[in-house]
Motif scaffolding. Structure first.
Motif, PDB file in Angstrom:
ATOM      1  N   MET A 132       0.838  -1.185   0.000  1.00  0.00           N
ATOM      2  CA  MET A 132       0.000   0.000   0.000  1.00  0.00           C
ATOM      3  C   MET A 132       0.885   1.251   0.000  1.00  0.00           C
ATOM      4  N   ILE A 133       0.611   2.163  -0.892  1.00  0.00           N
ATOM      5  CA  ILE A 133       1.352   3.415  -0.973  1.00  0.00           C
ATOM      6  C   ILE A 133       0.819   4.363   0.104  1.00  0.00           C
ATOM      7  N   ARG A 150       4.587  12.682  11.041  1.00  0.00           N
ATOM      8  CA  ARG A 150       3.551  11.645  11.049  1.00  0.00           C
ATOM      9  C   ARG A 150       3.712  10.721   9.832  1.00  0.00           C
ATOM     10  N   PHE A 151       4.011  11.310   8.690  1.00  0.00           N
ATOM     11  CA  PHE A 151       4.200  10.530   7.469  1.00  0.00           C
ATOM     12  C   PHE A 151       5.325   9.506   7.635  1.00  0.00           C
ATOM     13  N   PHE A 152       6.457   9.938   8.178  1.00  0.00           N
ATOM     14  CA  PHE A 152       7.613   9.052   8.287  1.00  0.00           C
ATOM     15  C   PHE A 152       7.465   8.017   9.398  1.00  0.00           C
ATOM     16  N   LYS A 153       6.509   8.162  10.274  1.00  0.00           N
ATOM     17  CA  LYS A 153       6.245   7.160  11.312  1.00  0.00           C
ATOM     18  C   LYS A 153       5.294   6.073  10.834  1.00  0.00           C
ATOM     19  N   ASP A 206       3.991   2.871   9.326  1.00  0.00           N
ATOM     20  CA  ASP A 206       4.599   1.576   9.011  1.00  0.00           C
ATOM     21  C   ASP A 206       4.410   1.191   7.543  1.00  0.00           C
ATOM     22  N   ASN A 207       3.359   1.686   6.913  1.00  0.00           N
ATOM     23  CA  ASN A 207       3.154   1.408   5.495  1.00  0.00           C
ATOM     24  C   ASN A 207       4.291   1.982   4.648  1.00  0.00           C
ATOM     25  N   TYR A 237       6.481   0.017   1.950  1.00  0.00           N
ATOM     26  CA  TYR A 237       6.505   0.505   0.574  1.00  0.00           C
ATOM     27  C   TYR A 237       7.944   0.661   0.071  1.00  0.00           C
ATOM     28  N   ILE A 238       8.793   1.218   0.904  1.00  0.00           N
ATOM     29  CA  ILE A 238      10.207   1.350   0.530  1.00  0.00           C
ATOM     30  C   ILE A 238      10.832  -0.030   0.356  1.00  0.00           C
ATOM     31  N   THR A 239      10.563  -0.948   1.266  1.00  0.00           N
ATOM     32  CA  THR A 239      11.089  -2.309   1.170  1.00  0.00           C
ATOM     33  C   THR A 239      10.654  -2.971  -0.138  1.00  0.00           C
TER      34      THR A 239
END
Length: 86
Positions: A1-2, A62-65, A67-68, A72-74
């Motif tokens: 999920m993006i 909040r965005f960088f916390k 877990d999605n 997504y990066i992984t």
């Protein structure tokens, strides 16, 4: 999920600039970087294992916390190192 903000501002607008970061990675093979004023543009993390993002936008933390985001990066990273949040 993006993550929703990334989808809205970059993926949906087809403004991820993946080719630019791929070219940088292929040419220079950077292992770390800093992105001041990044807002939530995380595409460098697909190509550079250790990225530091800096921005004053109130949604940034909040965005960088989310877990999605790490998932997504992984799912999109092009290097073998494990994606981590620090």
């Amino acid at each position: 999920m993006i993550p929703e903000l990334y989808k809205k501002y970059f993926a949906d607008r087809e403004d991820e600039r993946r080719m630019m970061f791929k070219k940088l990675s292929d040419t220079y093979n950077p292992q770390n970087g800093i992105y001041p004023g990044s807002f939530i543009h995380v595409t460098p993390s697909f190509y550079i294992p250790d990225m530091t993002y800096i921005d004053s936008d109130k949604r940034f933390g909040r965005f960088f916390k989310d877990d999605n985001l790490l998932r997504y990066i992984t799912d999109n990273k092009k290097y073998s190192d494990k994606a981590e949040r620090r």
